[in-house]
Design a protein around this motif. Structure first.
Motif, PDB file in Angstrom:
ATOM      1  N   PHE A   1      -5.017   2.367   4.761  1.00  0.00           N
ATOM      2  CA  PHE A   1      -4.293   3.544   5.206  1.00  0.00           C
ATOM      3  C   PHE A   1      -4.631   4.740   4.334  1.00  0.00           C
ATOM      4  N   ALA A   2      -4.608   5.904   4.940  1.00  0.00           N
ATOM      5  CA  ALA A   2      -5.012   7.120   4.247  1.00  0.00           C
ATOM      6  C   ALA A   2      -3.954   7.624   3.280  1.00  0.00           C
ATOM      7  N   GLY A   3      -2.714   7.343   3.531  1.00  0.00           N
ATOM      8  CA  GLY A   3      -1.656   7.854   2.672  1.00  0.00           C
ATOM      9  C   GLY A   3      -1.145   9.179   3.176  1.00  0.00           C
ATOM     10  N   PRO A   4      -0.013   9.604   2.656  1.00  0.00           N
ATOM     11  CA  PRO A   4       0.629  10.823   3.139  1.00  0.00           C
ATOM     12  C   PRO A   4      -0.150  12.068   2.756  1.00  0.00           C
ATOM     13  N   THR A   5      -0.095  13.040   3.635  1.00  0.00           N
ATOM     14  CA  THR A   5      -0.731  14.314   3.347  1.00  0.00           C
ATOM     15  C   THR A   5       0.265  15.287   2.760  1.00  0.00           C
TER      16      THR A   5
ATOM     17  N   PRO B   1       4.514  15.484   1.134  1.00  0.00           N
ATOM     18  CA  PRO B   1       5.733  14.737   0.820  1.00  0.00           C
ATOM     19  C   PRO B   1       6.806  14.941   1.886  1.00  0.00           C
ATOM     20  N   ARG B   2       7.593  13.919   2.127  1.00  0.00           N
ATOM     21  CA  ARG B   2       8.706  13.997   3.069  1.00  0.00           C
ATOM     22  C   ARG B   2       9.996  13.830   2.295  1.00  0.00           C
ATOM     23  N   ALA B   3      10.986  14.621   2.603  1.00  0.00           N
ATOM     24  CA  ALA B   3      12.247  14.570   1.879  1.00  0.00           C
ATOM     25  C   ALA B   3      13.252  13.628   2.515  1.00  0.00           C
ATOM     26  N   ASP B   4      13.065  13.267   3.777  1.00  0.00           N
ATOM     27  CA  ASP B   4      14.083  12.458   4.447  1.00  0.00           C
ATOM     28  C   ASP B   4      13.582  11.053   4.725  1.00  0.00           C
ATOM     29  N   ASP B   5      14.530  10.195   5.142  1.00  0.00           N
ATOM     30  CA  ASP B   5      14.232   8.798   5.437  1.00  0.00           C
ATOM     31  C   ASP B   5      13.921   8.600   6.911  1.00  0.00           C
TER      32      ASP B   5
ATOM     33  N   GLU C   1       0.524  -0.355  14.107  1.00  0.00           N
ATOM     34  CA  GLU C   1       0.303   1.074  14.333  1.00  0.00           C
ATOM     35  C   GLU C   1       1.526   1.891  13.917  1.00  0.00           C
ATOM     36  N   ARG C   2       2.724   1.421  14.264  1.00  0.00           N
ATOM     37  CA  ARG C   2       3.948   2.135  13.860  1.00  0.00           C
ATOM     38  C   ARG C   2       4.077   2.169  12.334  1.00  0.00           C
ATOM     39  N   LEU C   3       3.799   1.036  11.689  1.00  0.00           N
ATOM     40  CA  LEU C   3       3.865   0.985  10.232  1.00  0.00           C
ATOM     41  C   LEU C   3       2.814   1.913   9.616  1.00  0.00           C
ATOM     42  N   ARG C   4       1.605   1.899  10.164  1.00  0.00           N
ATOM     43  CA  ARG C   4       0.537   2.756   9.661  1.00  0.00           C
ATOM     44  C   ARG C   4       0.943   4.219   9.739  1.00  0.00           C
ATOM     45  N   GLN C   5       1.495   4.626  10.884  1.00  0.00           N
ATOM     46  CA  GLN C   5       1.904   6.019  11.048  1.00  0.00           C
ATOM     47  C   GLN C   5       2.977   6.400  10.036  1.00  0.00           C
ATOM     48  N   HIS C   6       3.926   5.515   9.819  1.00  0.00           N
ATOM     49  CA  HIS C   6       4.982   5.805   8.853  1.00  0.00           C
ATOM     50  C   HIS C   6       4.399   5.883   7.441  1.00  0.00           C
ATOM     51  N   LEU C   7       3.572   4.913   7.081  1.00  0.00           N
ATOM     52  CA  LEU C   7       3.002   4.898   5.735  1.00  0.00           C
ATOM     53  C   LEU C   7       2.154   6.135   5.463  1.00  0.00           C
ATOM     54  N   GLU C   8       1.476   6.617   6.469  1.00  0.00           N
ATOM     55  CA  GLU C   8       0.643   7.802   6.285  1.00  0.00           C
ATOM     56  C   GLU C   8       1.471   9.084   6.190  1.00  0.00           C
ATOM     57  N   ALA C   9       2.747   9.022   6.567  1.00  0.00           N
ATOM     58  CA  ALA C   9       3.609  10.200   6.507  1.00  0.00           C
ATOM     59  C   ALA C   9       4.620  10.151   5.363  1.00  0.00           C
ATOM     60  N   CYS C  10       4.789   9.005   4.729  1.00  0.00           N
ATOM     61  CA  CYS C  10       5.873   8.834   3.765  1.00  0.00           C
ATOM     62  C   CYS C  10       5.344   8.408   2.395  1.00  0.00           C
ATOM     63  N   PRO C  11       5.361   9.307   1.409  1.00  0.00           N
ATOM     64  CA  PRO C  11       4.837   8.973   0.076  1.00  0.00           C
ATOM     65  C   PRO C  11       5.534   7.782  -0.582  1.00  0.00           C
ATOM     66  N   GLY C  12       6.860   7.692  -0.445  1.00  0.00           N
ATOM     67  CA  GLY C  12       7.587   6.594  -1.085  1.00  0.00           C
ATOM     68  C   GLY C  12       7.195   5.244  -0.522  1.00  0.00           C
ATOM     69  N   CYS C  13       7.140   5.143   0.791  1.00  0.00           N
ATOM     70  CA  CYS C  13       6.761   3.875   1.422  1.00  0.00           C
ATOM     71  C   CYS C  13       5.289   3.555   1.157  1.00  0.00           C
ATOM     72  N   PHE C  14       4.443   4.581   1.164  1.00  0.00           N
ATOM     73  CA  PHE C  14       3.021   4.363   0.895  1.00  0.00           C
ATOM     74  C   PHE C  14       2.834   3.826  -0.520  1.00  0.00           C
TER      75      PHE C  14
END
Length: 100
Positions: free
Chosen positions: A4-8, A10-14, A43-56
């Motif tokens: 996974f590419a990782g977040p581009t 940071p996101r503040a919410d859950d 795919e859902r997990l990948r999308q979340h991980l790429e948007a969420c620094p904490g989860c990534f």
């Protein structure tokens, strides 16, 4: 390392788009790492991980842990000392729980 590419950013919410909250993603990390989730879930997990620094970051830690275990635990048998320590710890835990 990670596929996974990782977040581009940071996101503040859950609550991220893609329908998964952070707690759900963290709970599913091992199914993803073990290749046990469906393509849709992956795919859902990948999308979340790429948007969420904490989860990534959590995913990366679990990924490294799995690689370390695979590297260090390749033998067919656990050392006898480890087996005995585990037996003692299981007995101790059982006694503590039984006494509660």
């Amino acid at each position: 390392m990670s596929e996974f590419a990782g977040p581009t950013e940071p996101r503040a919410d859950d609550s991220h788009s893609h329908g998964l909250g952070c707690a759900e993603v963290i709970a599913e990390v091992w199914t993803l790492l073990d290749g046990e989730c469906t393509p849709e879930a992956k795919e859902r997990l990948r999308q979340h991980l790429e948007a969420c620094p904490g989860c990534f970051q959590h995913y990366g830690i679990e990924e490294r842990l799995k690689a370390l275990i695979a590297t260090k635990c390749t033998g067919e048998k656990a050392p006898e000392g480890l087996k005995e320590r585990l037996r003692l710890e299981i007995r101790r835990t059982t006694i503590i729980r039984g006494g509660e």
